[in-house]
Write an enzyme that holds these catalytic residues in place. Structure first.
Site, PDB file in Angstrom:
ATOM      1  N   GLY A  89      72.659  91.764  32.801  1.00  0.00           N
ATOM      2  CA  GLY A  89      71.655  90.728  32.578  1.00  0.00           C
ATOM      3  C   GLY A  89      70.516  90.735  33.575  1.00  0.00           C
ATOM      4  O   GLY A  89      69.798  89.751  33.695  1.00  0.00           O
ATOM      5  N   GLY A  91      67.918  92.827  33.502  1.00  0.00           N
ATOM      6  CA  GLY A  91      66.726  93.468  32.968  1.00  0.00           C
ATOM      7  C   GLY A  91      66.725  94.975  33.159  1.00  0.00           C
ATOM      8  O   GLY A  91      65.720  95.639  32.955  1.00  0.00           O
ATOM      9  N   SER A  93      68.821  96.931  31.458  1.00  0.00           N
ATOM     10  CA  SER A  93      69.416  97.458  30.213  1.00  0.00           C
ATOM     11  C   SER A  93      70.897  97.782  30.317  1.00  0.00           C
ATOM     12  O   SER A  93      71.330  98.821  29.823  1.00  0.00           O
ATOM     13  CB  SER A  93      68.702  98.715  29.720  1.00  0.00           C
ATOM     14  OG  SER A  93      67.370  98.709  30.007  1.00  0.00           O
ATOM     15  N   SER A  94      71.674  96.912  30.928  1.00  0.00           N
ATOM     16  CA  SER A  94      73.119  97.167  30.970  1.00  0.00           C
ATOM     17  C   SER A  94      73.680  97.210  29.546  1.00  0.00           C
ATOM     18  O   SER A  94      74.608  97.961  29.254  1.00  0.00           O
ATOM     19  CB  SER A  94      73.836  96.093  31.784  1.00  0.00           C
ATOM     20  OG  SER A  94      73.816  94.846  31.129  1.00  0.00           O
ATOM     21  N   ASP A 139      65.030 100.687  25.405  1.00  0.00           N
ATOM     22  CA  ASP A 139      66.190 100.818  26.289  1.00  0.00           C
ATOM     23  C   ASP A 139      67.176 101.865  25.772  1.00  0.00           C
ATOM     24  O   ASP A 139      67.716 102.665  26.540  1.00  0.00           O
ATOM     25  CB  ASP A 139      66.909  99.464  26.435  1.00  0.00           C
ATOM     26  CG  ASP A 139      66.041  98.440  27.141  1.00  0.00           C
ATOM     27  OD1 ASP A 139      64.920  98.808  27.560  1.00  0.00           O
ATOM     28  OD2 ASP A 139      66.471  97.286  27.260  1.00  0.00           O
ATOM     29  N   TYR A 189      62.869  85.608  23.091  1.00  0.00           N
ATOM     30  CA  TYR A 189      62.539  86.928  22.552  1.00  0.00           C
ATOM     31  C   TYR A 189      62.252  86.863  21.041  1.00  0.00           C
ATOM     32  O   TYR A 189      61.186  87.307  20.596  1.00  0.00           O
ATOM     33  CB  TYR A 189      63.647  87.942  22.884  1.00  0.00           C
ATOM     34  CG  TYR A 189      63.292  89.331  22.447  1.00  0.00           C
ATOM     35  CD1 TYR A 189      62.477  90.141  23.236  1.00  0.00           C
ATOM     36  CD2 TYR A 189      63.725  89.823  21.226  1.00  0.00           C
ATOM     37  CE1 TYR A 189      62.115  91.404  22.812  1.00  0.00           C
ATOM     38  CE2 TYR A 189      63.361  91.081  20.795  1.00  0.00           C
ATOM     39  CZ  TYR A 189      62.558  91.877  21.588  1.00  0.00           C
ATOM     40  OH  TYR A 189      62.184  93.124  21.165  1.00  0.00           O
TER      41      TYR A 189
HETATM   42  P1  ADP Z   1      70.507  93.588  30.315  1.00  0.00           P
HETATM   43  O1  ADP Z   1      69.096  93.427  30.728  1.00  0.00           O
HETATM   44  O2  ADP Z   1      71.394  93.878  31.476  1.00  0.00           O
HETATM   45  O3  ADP Z   1      70.713  94.548  29.181  1.00  0.00           O
HETATM   46  P2  ADP Z   1      71.435  91.647  28.385  1.00  0.00           P
HETATM   47  O4  ADP Z   1      71.553  90.150  28.494  1.00  0.00           O
HETATM   48  O5  ADP Z   1      70.653  92.237  27.271  1.00  0.00           O
HETATM   49  O6  ADP Z   1      70.917  92.141  29.795  1.00  0.00           O
HETATM   50  O7  ADP Z   1      72.912  92.250  28.304  1.00  0.00           O
HETATM   51  C1  ADP Z   1      73.899  91.842  29.210  1.00  0.00           C
HETATM   52  C2  ADP Z   1      75.213  91.672  28.464  1.00  0.00           C
HETATM   53  O8  ADP Z   1      75.715  92.954  28.041  1.00  0.00           O
HETATM   54  C3  ADP Z   1      76.301  91.109  29.352  1.00  0.00           C
HETATM   55  O9  ADP Z   1      76.277  89.703  29.383  1.00  0.00           O
HETATM   56  C4  ADP Z   1      77.561  91.641  28.682  1.00  0.00           C
HETATM   57  O10 ADP Z   1      77.921  90.839  27.578  1.00  0.00           O
HETATM   58  C5  ADP Z   1      77.123  92.993  28.144  1.00  0.00           C
HETATM   59  N1  ADP Z   1      77.482  94.113  29.045  1.00  0.00           N
HETATM   60  C6  ADP Z   1      76.649  94.993  29.622  1.00  0.00           C
HETATM   61  N2  ADP Z   1      77.332  95.932  30.323  1.00  0.00           N
HETATM   62  C7  ADP Z   1      78.627  95.637  30.186  1.00  0.00           C
HETATM   63  C8  ADP Z   1      79.852  96.229  30.654  1.00  0.00           C
HETATM   64  N3  ADP Z   1      79.869  97.312  31.420  1.00  0.00           N
HETATM   65  N4  ADP Z   1      81.021  95.636  30.284  1.00  0.00           N
HETATM   66  C9  ADP Z   1      81.011  94.543  29.493  1.00  0.00           C
HETATM   67  N5  ADP Z   1      79.909  93.949  29.035  1.00  0.00           N
HETATM   68  C10 ADP Z   1      78.735  94.473  29.367  1.00  0.00           C
END
Ligand code: ADP
Length: 345
Positions: A89, A91, A93-94, A139, A189
């Site tokens: 979360g 930003g 792109s996890s 992303d 968004y």
């Molecule tokens: P970001 O900018 O990091 O992509 P988002 O809000 O779009 O932010 O996505 C974050 C969400 O993605 C987290 O709250 C979780 O639900 C999920 N997430 C991302 N990476 C992982 C991971 N390694 N394991 C579990 N959930 C993950």
């Protein structure tokens, strides 16, 4: 046993490790602290009459979405563990990293045709339909197609990508996490998207990618003030992106940095997705000679800034931010890295 990584344009990674099982069940564990509970999920492999559907925990929806939209089959059952160094979360792109790591893992269990664009699009579809986020393609594209020592120019209309060299050792990218997340309604968004769609319609275009600044000014009175500003951000950002790509090709980092700051200001004033902390981080960073430019990155309202600077001033810039910024930032000094791949056994 397969291990897959999805590297960001940054050396931050998500790794999925696992192996197939023969009872048709899928069991996935995440080690990410920020993910909602429970961190372990178990479900049956999908079939035509029994497709996967989103549910709780929310984090598993990203993986379920990828399984459901995977472009080959039948998918066997499997056990998998997911670990990541990408802050959730922030930003960076996890979520795209998780999707692409999941897809890359699936490719080891059950091969698809290897088409990279389709892979990124399947991951985007997973995010749209299972996480409920109508995100763009950037992303997922960078997570799939990022190349070491290169930035990636993406044409979101034609889906063409062009790697641009960014490997001058004198240059570094400083990511600064504000560690701030403003709780908003969650509809920011989709609202921005809707406003842009409305603006495109008022301009008689399919999307704002087809509109120029002249088109916008000519039809200004057909638009509400807000939609006008949203459109002005998008159209000017497309122009800036083209100029920034040229600047990078010519090694003109001064111009590239200037465009980064202009982009930030447009995100702040016209698109209204920044916040005081991100604005402050940008202003503080650019005070240091040797910093070319800085801007917010990701969805906004908190998260990270990205700063292009001379490697020699990276530590000084970090210190300066630490001293002047009101919050508790964390830093990553990075170089552009490769996209997803399979780790050697
Ligand atoms: P970001 O900018 O990091 O992509 P988002 O809000 O779009 O932010 O996505 C974050 C969400 O993605 C987290 O709250 C979780 O639900 C999920 N997430 C991302 N990476 C992982 C991971 N390694 N394991 C579990 N959930 C993950």
């Amino acid at each position: 046993m397969y291990s897959c990584v999805s590297l960001q344009a940054l050396p931050l990674i998500t790794v999925t490790v696992g192996s197939p099982r023969d009872d048709g069940k899928i069991c996935i564990v995440t080690t990410a602290q920020g993910a909602d509970e429970p961190h372990k999920v178990e479900f049956e492999t999908p079939s035509v009459d029994r497709p996967l559907t989103p549910g709780t925990p929310k984090w598993a929806n990203y993986v379920k979405g990828v399984i459901q939209h995977y472009r080959a089959g039948p998918i066997p059952g499997f056990n998998a563990v997911i670990a990541t160094s990408v802050p959730l979360g922030g930003g960076l792109s996890s979520s795209a990293s998780l999707e692409v790591a999941s897809y890359t893992f699936m490719q080891q269990l059950c091969q698809d045709d290897g088409d990279l664009v389709q892979k990124a699009l399947a991951c985007q579809k997973a995010e749209h339909t299972f996480a409920g986020v109508p995100c763009g393609i950037m992303d997922q594209f960078i997570s799939v197609m990022g190349r070491e020592g290169h930035a990636l120019l993406i044409d979101c209309r034609s889906l063409e990508v062009k790697p641009l060299p960014l490997k001058d050792p004198k240059l570094s990218v400083l990511i600064t996490n504000s560690n701030v997340r403003h709780e908003l309604t969650g509809s920011e968004y989709p609202t921005r998207r809707k406003q842009c769609e409305e603006a495109a319609k008022a301009l008689g275009k399919l999307t704002l990618r087809d509109a120029s600044m002249e088109d916008l000014e000519a039809k200004k009175e057909n638009l509400s003030e807000v939609c006008y500003r949203r459109a002005r951000h998008v159209i000017s950002e497309i122009e800036r992106t083209t100029k920034a790509a040229e600047a990078l090709e010519n090694g003109n980092y001064q111009l590239f940095g200037k465009l980064m700051v202009e982009s930030h200001n447009s995100l702040r004033d016209d698109y209204e997705v920044s916040c005081p902390e991100l604005d402050e981080l940008v202003s503080i960073a650019v005070e240091i000679p040797g910093v070319y430019g800085s801007r917010m990155t990701g969805g906004g309202f908190g998260g990270c800034t990205v700063t292009l600077l001379e490697t020699s001033v990276a530590e000084r810039t970090k210190q300066h931010i630490q001293e002047k910024f009101r919050g508790s930032p964390t830093f990553y000094i990075t170089k552009p890295s490769a996209g997803s791949g399979v780790l050697p056994k």
